[in-house]
Design a protein around this motif. Structure first.
Motif, PDB file in Angstrom:
ATOM      1  N   ALA A  43       0.857  -1.324   0.116  1.00 43.82           N
ATOM      2  CA  ALA A  43       0.128  -0.046   0.083  1.00 43.82           C
ATOM      3  C   ALA A  43       0.915   1.307   0.031  1.00 43.82           C
ATOM      4  O   ALA A  43       0.640   2.253  -0.576  1.00 43.82           O
ATOM      5  N   GLY A  44       2.035   1.274   0.830  1.00 43.29           N
ATOM      6  CA  GLY A  44       2.918   2.171   0.940  1.00 43.29           C
ATOM      7  C   GLY A  44       3.672   2.500  -0.525  1.00 43.29           C
ATOM      8  O   GLY A  44       3.672   3.655  -0.923  1.00 43.29           O
ATOM      9  N   LEU A  45       4.079   1.549  -1.035  1.00 41.23           N
ATOM     10  CA  LEU A  45       4.747   1.430  -2.487  1.00 41.23           C
ATOM     11  C   LEU A  45       3.738   1.938  -3.507  1.00 41.23           C
ATOM     12  O   LEU A  45       4.184   2.651  -4.491  1.00 41.23           O
ATOM     13  N   ALA A  46       2.474   1.687  -3.448  1.00 42.61           N
ATOM     14  CA  ALA A  46       1.489   2.214  -4.238  1.00 42.61           C
ATOM     15  C   ALA A  46       1.600   3.656  -4.596  1.00 42.61           C
ATOM     16  O   ALA A  46       1.243   4.368  -5.607  1.00 42.61           O
ATOM     17  N   LEU A  47       1.912   4.372  -3.551  1.00 43.06           N
ATOM     18  CA  LEU A  47       1.774   5.866  -3.512  1.00 43.06           C
ATOM     19  C   LEU A  47       3.124   6.383  -4.405  1.00 43.06           C
ATOM     20  O   LEU A  47       3.216   7.469  -4.452  1.00 43.06           O
ATOM     21  N   ALA A  48       4.030   5.410  -4.515  1.00 43.58           N
ATOM     22  CA  ALA A  48       5.099   5.714  -5.288  1.00 43.58           C
ATOM     23  C   ALA A  48       5.147   5.601  -6.981  1.00 43.58           C
ATOM     24  O   ALA A  48       5.805   5.748  -7.735  1.00 43.58           O
ATOM     25  N   THR A  49       3.738   5.150  -7.006  1.00 41.28           N
ATOM     26  CA  THR A  49       3.445   4.889  -8.571  1.00 41.28           C
ATOM     27  C   THR A  49       3.056   5.873  -9.468  1.00 41.28           C
ATOM     28  O   THR A  49       3.530   5.953 -10.521  1.00 41.28           O
ATOM     29  N   TYR A  50       1.729   6.217  -9.113  1.00 37.92           N
ATOM     30  CA  TYR A  50       1.127   7.499  -9.973  1.00 37.92           C
ATOM     31  C   TYR A  50       0.277   8.278  -9.069  1.00 37.92           C
ATOM     32  O   TYR A  50      -0.072   7.926  -7.707  1.00 37.92           O
ATOM     33  N   LEU A  51      -0.022   9.452  -9.541  1.00 37.08           N
ATOM     34  CA  LEU A  51      -0.645  10.485  -8.750  1.00 37.08           C
ATOM     35  C   LEU A  51      -2.068  10.099  -8.341  1.00 37.08           C
ATOM     36  O   LEU A  51      -2.284  10.268  -7.092  1.00 37.08           O
ATOM     37  N   ALA A  52      -2.900   9.208  -9.026  1.00 33.33           N
ATOM     38  CA  ALA A  52      -4.168   8.510  -8.549  1.00 33.33           C
ATOM     39  C   ALA A  52      -3.932   7.628  -7.351  1.00 33.33           C
ATOM     40  O   ALA A  52      -5.039   7.690  -6.663  1.00 33.33           O
ATOM     41  N   ALA A  53      -2.925   7.188  -7.126  1.00 34.70           N
ATOM     42  CA  ALA A  53      -2.598   6.311  -6.035  1.00 34.70           C
ATOM     43  C   ALA A  53      -2.794   7.140  -4.791  1.00 34.70           C
ATOM     44  O   ALA A  53      -2.908   6.601  -3.687  1.00 34.70           O
ATOM     45  N   ARG A  54      -2.781   8.488  -4.609  1.00 32.36           N
ATOM     46  CA  ARG A  54      -2.873   9.114  -3.466  1.00 32.36           C
ATOM     47  C   ARG A  54      -4.545   9.199  -2.968  1.00 32.36           C
ATOM     48  O   ARG A  54      -4.778   9.393  -1.732  1.00 32.36           O
ATOM     49  N   PHE A  55      -5.365   8.651  -3.722  1.00 29.44           N
ATOM     50  CA  PHE A  55      -6.662   8.297  -3.356  1.00 29.44           C
ATOM     51  C   PHE A  55      -6.807   6.877  -2.561  1.00 29.44           C
ATOM     52  O   PHE A  55      -7.886   6.692  -1.866  1.00 29.44           O
ATOM     53  N   THR A  56      -5.765   6.131  -2.820  1.00 30.41           N
ATOM     54  CA  THR A  56      -5.980   4.703  -2.078  1.00 30.41           C
ATOM     55  C   THR A  56      -5.904   4.606  -0.765  1.00 30.41           C
ATOM     56  O   THR A  56      -6.731   3.783  -0.135  1.00 30.41           O
ATOM     57  N   PRO A  57      -5.210   5.339   0.118  1.00 24.92           N
ATOM     58  CA  PRO A  57      -5.584   5.215   1.575  1.00 24.92           C
ATOM     59  C   PRO A  57      -7.122   5.347   1.972  1.00 24.92           C
ATOM     60  O   PRO A  57      -7.490   4.842   2.824  1.00 24.92           O
ATOM     61  N   PHE A  58      -7.961   6.128   1.248  1.00 22.84           N
ATOM     62  CA  PHE A  58      -9.186   6.354   1.490  1.00 22.84           C
ATOM     63  C   PHE A  58     -10.005   5.044   1.388  1.00 22.84           C
ATOM     64  O   PHE A  58     -10.835   4.545   1.878  1.00 22.84           O
ATOM     65  N   ILE A  59      -9.398   4.133   0.315  1.00 19.38           N
ATOM     66  CA  ILE A  59     -10.179   3.026   0.002  1.00 19.38           C
ATOM     67  C   ILE A  59      -9.665   2.012   1.060  1.00 19.38           C
ATOM     68  O   ILE A  59     -10.757   1.214   1.444  1.00 19.38           O
ATOM     69  N   TRP A  60      -8.390   2.004   1.489  1.00 24.83           N
ATOM     70  CA  TRP A  60      -8.031   1.189   2.567  1.00 24.83           C
ATOM     71  C   TRP A  60      -8.842   1.191   3.935  1.00 24.83           C
ATOM     72  O   TRP A  60      -9.258   0.363   4.751  1.00 24.83           O
ATOM     73  N   LEU A  61      -9.137   2.688   3.945  1.00 21.92           N
ATOM     74  CA  LEU A  61      -9.750   3.167   5.405  1.00 21.92           C
ATOM     75  C   LEU A  61     -11.144   2.612   5.175  1.00 21.92           C
ATOM     76  O   LEU A  61     -11.611   1.722   6.307  1.00 21.92           O
ATOM     77  N   PHE A  62     -11.822   2.996   4.178  1.00 19.93           N
ATOM     78  CA  PHE A  62     -13.163   2.256   3.862  1.00 19.93           C
ATOM     79  C   PHE A  62     -13.271   0.697   4.090  1.00 19.93           C
ATOM     80  O   PHE A  62     -14.113   0.606   5.078  1.00 19.93           O
ATOM     81  N   LEU A  63     -12.373   0.068   3.535  1.00 18.68           N
ATOM     82  CA  LEU A  63     -12.376  -1.585   3.665  1.00 18.68           C
ATOM     83  C   LEU A  63     -12.086  -1.745   5.094  1.00 18.68           C
ATOM     84  O   LEU A  63     -12.751  -2.882   5.591  1.00 18.68           O
ATOM     85  N   TYR A  64     -11.440  -1.018   5.765  1.00 14.33           N
ATOM     86  CA  TYR A  64     -11.108  -1.476   7.213  1.00 14.33           C
ATOM     87  C   TYR A  64     -12.432  -1.403   8.081  1.00 14.33           C
ATOM     88  O   TYR A  64     -12.759  -2.029   8.956  1.00 14.33           O
ATOM     89  N   ILE A  65     -12.962  -0.138   7.870  1.00 15.16           N
ATOM     90  CA  ILE A  65     -13.996   0.479   8.754  1.00 15.16           C
ATOM     91  C   ILE A  65     -15.172  -0.361   8.448  1.00 15.16           C
ATOM     92  O   ILE A  65     -16.023  -0.583   9.260  1.00 15.16           O
ATOM     93  N   VAL A  66     -15.619  -0.631   7.075  1.00  8.22           N
ATOM     94  CA  VAL A  66     -16.970  -1.446   6.763  1.00  8.22           C
ATOM     95  C   VAL A  66     -16.799  -2.877   7.276  1.00  8.22           C
ATOM     96  O   VAL A  66     -15.657  -3.373   6.976  1.00  8.22           O
ATOM     97  N   PRO A  67     -17.694  -3.467   7.566  1.00  3.80           N
ATOM     98  CA  PRO A  67     -17.658  -4.996   8.075  1.00  3.80           C
ATOM     99  C   PRO A  67     -17.278  -5.855   6.927  1.00  3.80           C
ATOM    100  O   PRO A  67     -17.909  -5.411   5.899  1.00  3.80           O
ATOM    101  N   ARG A  68     -16.548  -6.593   7.141  1.00  3.98           N
ATOM    102  CA  ARG A  68     -16.147  -7.472   5.814  1.00  3.98           C
ATOM    103  C   ARG A  68     -17.083  -7.853   5.058  1.00  3.98           C
ATOM    104  O   ARG A  68     -16.900  -7.914   3.975  1.00  3.98           O
ATOM    105  N   ARG A  69     -18.341  -8.484   5.792  1.00  3.88           N
ATOM    106  CA  ARG A  69     -19.117  -9.085   5.173  1.00  3.88           C
ATOM    107  C   ARG A  69     -20.018  -8.512   4.267  1.00  3.88           C
ATOM    108  O   ARG A  69     -21.016  -8.792   3.487  1.00  3.88           O
ATOM    109  N   THR A  70     -19.875  -7.092   4.469  1.00  6.44           N
ATOM    110  CA  THR A  70     -20.810  -6.209   3.536  1.00  6.44           C
ATOM    111  C   THR A  70     -20.294  -6.058   2.099  1.00  6.44           C
ATOM    112  O   THR A  70     -20.755  -5.363   1.491  1.00  6.44           O
ATOM    113  N   TYR A  71     -18.881  -6.272   2.125  1.00 10.82           N
ATOM    114  CA  TYR A  71     -17.998  -6.275   0.757  1.00 10.82           C
ATOM    115  C   TYR A  71     -17.509  -7.508   0.260  1.00 10.82           C
ATOM    116  O   TYR A  71     -16.863  -7.459  -0.871  1.00 10.82           O
ATOM    117  N   LEU A  72     -17.908  -8.640   0.956  1.00 14.98           N
ATOM    118  CA  LEU A  72     -17.395  -9.926   0.555  1.00 14.98           C
ATOM    119  C   LEU A  72     -18.510 -10.696   0.681  1.00 14.98           C
ATOM    120  O   LEU A  72     -19.248 -10.892   1.670  1.00 14.98           O
TER     121      LEU A  72
END
Length: 213
Positions: A179-208
């Protein structure tokens, strides 16, 4: 039964290896001349790689309105050997595109961990579509830093899914590194921390789906 399993595993490995090689060949065929010339940001990648080879190590390169560093670091060895040739700044993208075949296969297996057949076919189909689709092919033939983004983000998702199924410290560390390495790839990767935070907060079975868990 064991012999059948081994033959199946060998067949899958050979199929994936063939797909990776075919993907790489498609992306490197006439790479020096197709597409013709160099985009200005391709040329800037080569200049940044040359600076890197002269000891100018950076975490962000400011030339051409700024670039994340991972693709430049991956390009530097090719520039060291074939400096001045267009394919020197494109080879890293072609290699990353070919290796994304394996990343997508792993993603399919991770999504359907408890349904091996479904995961196998999902992974193979995703990998095959990536290999032949026009847009990944065309992008992987151009030396843009975005080429590092798909494979890193896909591997990050794979490690996240593996952690969801069986949380361990090693998997958490692997996910954090990717996840940290992704930030060194491309400008759009700066939004990925919000995705990881969402996946962590939302209960797993709501998105699996239950069948995936």
């Amino acid at each position: 039964m064991i012999g059948r399993y081994n033959r199946r595993s060998i067949l899958i490995v050979l199929l994936l290896a063939s797909l990776v090689v075919a993907t790489l060949l498609v992306r490197t065929w006439s790479l020096n001349s197709l597409p013709p010339g160099l985009w200005w940001d391709e040329a800037s990648q080569g200049l940044d790689a040359r600076d890197l080879l002269h000891g100018q190590f950076r975490v962000f390169f400011t030339r051409a309105e700024g670039k994340e560093p991972l693709y430049i670091y991956l390009t530097a060895p090719f520039v060291a050997v074939w400096s001045g040739e267009p394919f020197a700044v494109r080879l890293a993208g072609a290699v990353l595109g070919a290796l994304t075949v394996l990343a997508l296969y792993l993603a399919g297996r991770a999504l359907w961990r408890k349904q091996p057949s479904a995961g196998l076919w999902a992974g193979l189909i995703a990998a095959g579509l990536w290999a032949v689709n026009y847009w990944p092919q065309s992008m992987n033939r151009v030396g843009f830093q975005v080429n590092a983004f798909p494979i890193v983000i896909t591997l990050a998702v794979v490690t996240w899914l593996n952690w969801v199924y069986r949380p361990t410290r090693g998997r958490a560390v692997a996910f954090g590194l990717l996840a940290g390495l992704a930030l060194a790839t491309y400008l759009a990767a700066r939004f990925t921390p919000f995705i990881w935070l969402f996946l962590y907060i939302v209960p797993r079975r709501t998105y699996l789906r239950p069948g995936w868990s």
